[in-house]
Design an enzyme around this catalytic site. Structure first.
Site, PDB file in Angstrom:
ATOM      1  N   ASP A  43      55.053  30.778   0.843  1.00 25.94           N
ATOM      2  CA  ASP A  43      55.648  31.671   1.836  1.00 25.94           C
ATOM      3  C   ASP A  43      55.232  31.370   3.273  1.00 25.94           C
ATOM      4  O   ASP A  43      54.043  31.190   3.562  1.00 25.94           O
ATOM      5  CB  ASP A  43      55.253  33.121   1.554  1.00 25.94           C
ATOM      6  CG  ASP A  43      55.646  33.589   0.172  1.00 25.94           C
ATOM      7  OD1 ASP A  43      56.172  32.776  -0.608  1.00 25.94           O
ATOM      8  OD2 ASP A  43      55.411  34.773  -0.133  1.00 25.94           O
ATOM      9  N   TYR A 102      47.088  36.486   0.329  1.00 27.91           N
ATOM     10  CA  TYR A 102      48.524  36.515   0.048  1.00 27.91           C
ATOM     11  C   TYR A 102      49.322  36.775   1.336  1.00 27.91           C
ATOM     12  O   TYR A 102      48.779  36.831   2.424  1.00 27.91           O
ATOM     13  CB  TYR A 102      48.825  37.553  -1.027  1.00 27.91           C
ATOM     14  CG  TYR A 102      48.574  37.058  -2.439  1.00 27.91           C
ATOM     15  CD1 TYR A 102      47.759  35.956  -2.691  1.00 27.91           C
ATOM     16  CD2 TYR A 102      49.152  37.694  -3.533  1.00 27.91           C
ATOM     17  CE1 TYR A 102      47.529  35.502  -3.977  1.00 27.91           C
ATOM     18  CE2 TYR A 102      48.926  37.248  -4.828  1.00 27.91           C
ATOM     19  CZ  TYR A 102      48.120  36.154  -5.055  1.00 27.91           C
ATOM     20  OH  TYR A 102      47.902  35.698  -6.332  1.00 27.91           O
TER      21      TYR A 102
END
Length: 475
Positions: A43, A102
C-alpha cells in the site's frame, strides 16, 4: 534510536546495499514506477506535499520478497519525476506495533508532518485473528523535516473501538476540516458487514467516535484503506472492499477498490464505481499538492491472489510497484483520473500515428496517445496484450506467457474516444476516454521490443519513447 531499531536499520541497509546496484540491470525493473529497493511493496501511505517536496511512503517488507514484517519505506521528490529514496521511516519497534507498521496517512501542517498508521499486534495462542488475538492500534508520530520522526503516541488503542466490530479496524486517513480534524478507519463488523468508522478531534490527541458509514445492504465483509475528500463540491468516500462476489463486467478481482459519491451524507451500494478495471490495482490513497490538485496513487498489486497472478520479479528479489501519480477530476457524475502532467517531461522523440501508420515498433518504455473515431477499435502490443472495443464492451486480453496468470478484464463504456497507454518494462497503465476507465496491469514479456498494431476506422495520435525517472539514494 532503540537497540531494536538499530538492529533493523543495520540489517536493512545491508540488504538494500546489495540490491541497489542491481536496480537498473534486472530486466523487469521499472523506469517510471516507484518500486522497492528489494523485498515486498504494497500500500502507498502518507502521501503528502510538505515543505517543498512530495512524500510517498509505502508498506515495505525488505527481508521477504513474498511479504512479511511491515515497515514504511519512503520516497520524496520536488517534481514527481526525480526521486530520492529516503530509506525506512517507521519501524515495528514498539509494543503497539511490534508485528507490523500497517497502512496510514499524512497530515501536512506548516511546521509539522503528522503520520497516522495502524500498529499491528498478534497475540500468541489459538486465535482466529479476526474476532480475537489481534490488536490494531491507531498511532501518531510527528516530524519537523519530513525525514526524522519522533515518539509514537497510541491515540486510539484497540480497546476503544466499538464492541460490534471485529479486530479488523485499520488504515486511518486524517484531514483537517474547518477548526477540527477528521479521521476515517476501515472496518469489519461482527456481522461481516464492511464499514468505515468516523472520528473527530480538536488536537490530534483525543479522538471521538462520531459514527459509521456503510451501505444498508451488505457490500463485502471488510472495507480497507478508506479515504474521504471533496472534489468539485462532491463528497467522495474511497474504499477497498473485500468479499464482493465477482461479475463478468465489474468486480472481476478478488478484492476491489472504488468510490461512492455521497448522497445526503450516505453511501448506497448501487453508487459504487471501481477506480481501476485492471488486474493489478488496490489500496489507493489521495492527497492535495501545492497546485491544488487531488492526486491518487495506488498499489499495482493484489493481495491474497497468488493462484491467479504470477509475479516473475521474485527471481530478481523484489515484488510490486506503485502506479504513477494520477490527477483526479469530476466530470459527468464520475471521477476521471489521468497521469500528472509532469510525466510528459520524460517524453523524448515522437512518432506521429494516423490511418496510414497502423504498425510501428516499440523499444522499452513508451507513452502512446490516440484519438479514435466512433466504431470498433483494436490496439495490439504483440506478445503482451490486446485492447479491443466493440459494441459498448472494452476487453483487455493478455498474452498467455506475458500475462503470467492474468487473462481477461472487461469494462462497459458508451463509446471509445481516446486511448493512452503508459507502458513500462513490466507494467502498463491504460487510460480510456481521458481516464473515464483505467486498466492497470503487470506483464512479463520477452525482451523490450514489440510490434504495435492499431486497427480502427480512423485515428490519429503519437508515440513517445520515455526516459527513466531519476532515483537516487539518500545515504
Amino acid at each position: 534510536m532503540s537497540a531494536l531499531t538499530k538492529v533493523f536499520t543495520d540489517e536493512i541497509r545491508k540488504i538494500e546495499e546489495t540490491h541497489w546496484a542491481e536496480m537498473v540491470s534486472k530486466p523487469y525493473r521499472l523506469t517510471h514506477h516507484l518500486m522497492p529497493p528489494c523485498g515486498w511493496l504494497n500500500d502507498p501511505n502518507g502521501l503528502s506535499w510538505y515543505q517543498g517536496r512530495y512524500h510517498v511512503f509505502f508498506q515495505y517488507s525488505p527481508f521477504e520478497v513474498k511479504g512479511g514484517l511491515k515497515f514504511w519505506g519512503h520516497y520524496s521528490s520536488e517534481d514527481l519525476i526525480n526521486w530520492t529514496y529516503e530509506g525506512v521511516s517507521l519501524y515495528p519497534d514498539s509494543p503497539a506495533d511490534c508485528h507490523g507498521v500497517y497502512s496510514g496517512s499524512a497530515l501536512a501542517e506548516e511546521e509539522t508532518l503528522h503520520l497516522f498508521y495502524t500498529g499491528n499486534v498478534k497475540l500468541d495462542g489459538d486465535y482466529d485473528y479476526i474476532n480475537n488475538g489481534r490488536c490494531a492500534n491507531t498511532l501518531h508520530v510527528e516530524s519537523k523535516d519530513g525525514i526524522e520522526f519522533g515518539i509514537k503516541e497510541n491515540v486510539i488503542p484497540c480497546t476503544q473501538y466499538p464492541e460490534d466490530y471485529t479486530c479488523h479496524i485499520r488504515d486511518p486517513k486524517v484531514w483537517k476540516e474547518g477548526d477540527r480534524y477528521r479521521m476515517v478507519l476501515g472496518g469489519r463488523r461482527k456481522d461481516d458487514h464492511g464499514a468505515v468508522l468516523l472520528y473527530s478531534s480538536r488536537d490530534l490527541k483525543q479522538w471521538n467516535l462520531d459514527g459509521e458509514l456503510t451501505t444498508e445492504e451488505k457490500f463485502g465483509y471488510m472495507w480497507e484503506c478508506p479515504d474521504m475528500f471533496e472534489l468539485s463540491g462532491n463528497e467522495i468516500l474511497s474504499v477497498s472492499p473485500q468479499g464482493v462476489e465477482r461479475e463478468e463486467y465489474r468486480y472481476q478481482n478478488i478484492y476491489l477498490s472504488g468510490y461512492f459519491i455521497l448522497r445526503d451524507g450516505k453511501v448506497f451500494k448501487e453508487d459504487f464505481r471501481e477506480w481501476d478495471m485492471g488486474f493489478d490495482f488496490y489500496a489507493p490513497q489521495t492527497f492535495v499538492d501545492k497546485k491544488g490538485r487531488r492526486i491518487l496513487i495506488g498499489w499495482m498489486g493484489m493481495p491474497d491472489a497468488e493462484e491467479e497472478y504470477v509475479n516473475n520479479t521474485l527471481e530478481e528479489g523484489w515484488q510490486h510497484c506503485l502506479t504513477v501519480p494520477r490527477e483526479l477530476k469530476y466530470c459527468n457524475g464520475k471521477v476521471y483520473q489521468y497521469p500528472v502532467e509532469e510525466l510528459m517531461n520524460l517524453r523524448r522523440w515522437k512518432k506521429k500515428l494516423c490511418d496510414a501508420d497502423r504498425e510501428t515498433e516499440t523499444d522499452g518504455a513508451f507513452d502512446l496517445e490516440l484519438q479514435v473515431q466512433k466504431g470498433p477499435a483494436k490496439v495490439v502490443l504483440a506478445d503482451i496484450f490486446k485492447l479491443e472495443y466493440r459494441d459498448g464492451i472494452l476487453v483487455l486480453e493478455m498474452d498467455q506467457q506475458a500475462g503470467a496468470g492474468r487473462r481477461t478484464r472487461k469494462a462497459c463504456i458508451e463509446e471509445l474516444r481516446s486511448i493512452r497507454i503508459l507502458a513500462d518494462t513490466s507494467a502498463a497503465e491504460i487510460y480510456v476516454n481521458e481516464g473515464e476507465v483505467v486498466f492497470s496491469v503487470r506483464f512479463y514479456g520477452k525482451g523490450t521490443k514489440h510490434r504495435l498494431k492499431i486497427e480502427a476506422e480512423g485515428f490519429r495520435g503519437g508515440i513517445w519513447k520515455l526516459e527513466k525517472m531519476s532515483i537516487t539514494r539518500c545515504l
